[in-house]
Design a protein around this motif. Structure first.
Motif, PDB file in Angstrom:
ATOM      1  N   LEU A 146      29.502  46.520  55.621  1.00  0.00           N
ATOM      2  CA  LEU A 146      29.707  45.102  55.933  1.00  0.00           C
ATOM      3  C   LEU A 146      28.725  44.645  56.982  1.00  0.00           C
ATOM      4  O   LEU A 146      28.096  45.472  57.658  1.00  0.00           O
ATOM      5  N   THR A 154      30.784  39.843  56.214  1.00  0.00           N
ATOM      6  CA  THR A 154      30.309  39.872  54.823  1.00  0.00           C
ATOM      7  C   THR A 154      30.480  41.295  54.297  1.00  0.00           C
ATOM      8  O   THR A 154      29.886  42.234  54.829  1.00  0.00           O
ATOM      9  N   LEU A 155      31.288  41.441  53.268  1.00  0.00           N
ATOM     10  CA  LEU A 155      31.586  42.760  52.703  1.00  0.00           C
ATOM     11  C   LEU A 155      30.638  43.000  51.535  1.00  0.00           C
ATOM     12  O   LEU A 155      30.656  42.260  50.553  1.00  0.00           O
ATOM     13  N   GLU A 202      41.971  46.349  52.831  1.00  0.00           N
ATOM     14  CA  GLU A 202      42.492  45.097  53.381  1.00  0.00           C
ATOM     15  C   GLU A 202      43.076  45.317  54.777  1.00  0.00           C
ATOM     16  O   GLU A 202      42.846  44.520  55.687  1.00  0.00           O
ATOM     17  N   GLU A 245      33.540  36.987  53.735  1.00  0.00           N
ATOM     18  CA  GLU A 245      32.835  36.702  52.486  1.00  0.00           C
ATOM     19  C   GLU A 245      32.687  37.992  51.693  1.00  0.00           C
ATOM     20  O   GLU A 245      32.372  39.040  52.259  1.00  0.00           O
ATOM     21  N   LEU A 246      32.916  37.901  50.392  1.00  0.00           N
ATOM     22  CA  LEU A 246      32.813  39.055  49.504  1.00  0.00           C
ATOM     23  C   LEU A 246      31.589  38.896  48.614  1.00  0.00           C
ATOM     24  O   LEU A 246      31.423  37.850  47.980  1.00  0.00           O
ATOM     25  N   PHE A 288      30.606  44.076  46.211  1.00  0.00           N
ATOM     26  CA  PHE A 288      31.888  44.487  46.786  1.00  0.00           C
ATOM     27  C   PHE A 288      33.015  44.259  45.787  1.00  0.00           C
ATOM     28  O   PHE A 288      33.855  45.135  45.567  1.00  0.00           O
ATOM     29  N   GLU A 289      33.017  43.074  45.159  1.00  0.00           N
ATOM     30  CA  GLU A 289      34.070  42.777  44.186  1.00  0.00           C
ATOM     31  C   GLU A 289      34.015  43.742  42.999  1.00  0.00           C
ATOM     32  O   GLU A 289      35.055  44.182  42.511  1.00  0.00           O
TER      33      GLU A 289
END
Length: 127
Positions: free
Chosen positions: A77, A91-92, A27, A6-7, A11-12
């Motif tokens: 994370l 979760t990032l 990645e 999950e982002l 993070f995004e």
């Protein structure tokens, strides 16, 4: 067991400011962590830096970690195992410069703290 990644918005947002090479490295590291989780979870956890909750949450164990992307870049994370749904959730939360890791960790921990306190208050109202 499945792994769900999950982002968060943070993070995004952070990703947008990185080079394509840095995004590819993140990645790759996440893929490596996910792979190690199945083959050698102890090695995976040893490759991460544990980030504790603030002392006011002594009753809870933090699931926050950080890993290095480059010598100057870290990803924060959480890794949560959910045996009921037979899954692990990565979760990032953030991608930050090493010198801002402590401040970003505190902000993430505080936001999680607020969520936990909110859940406790709702539970108290239902009793």
């Amino acid at each position: 067991m499945d792994i769900s990644i999950e982002l968060t918005r943070g993070f995004e947002h952070d990703l947008q400011h990185l080079s394509p090479e840095e995004r590819t490295e993140i990645e790759s590291k996440i893929d490596s962590c996910a792979s190690l989780f199945f083959t050698d979870p102890a090695l995976m956890y040893r490759s991460l830096d544990y980030l504790p909750f603030p002392s006011k949450l002594d009753a809870y164990d933090s699931s926050l970690y950080a890993f290095s992307v480059t010598p100057d870049l870290r990803v924060i994370l959480a890794i949560d195992e959910d045996p009921i749904f037979d899954q692990v959730i990565f979760t990032l939360f953030r991608v930050v410069e090493w010198e801002h890791l402590h401040k970003a960790h505190q902000a993430v921990a505080e936001s999680l703290y607020e969520e936990i306190i909110g859940q406790q208050n709702q539970s108290a109202l239902l009793v």
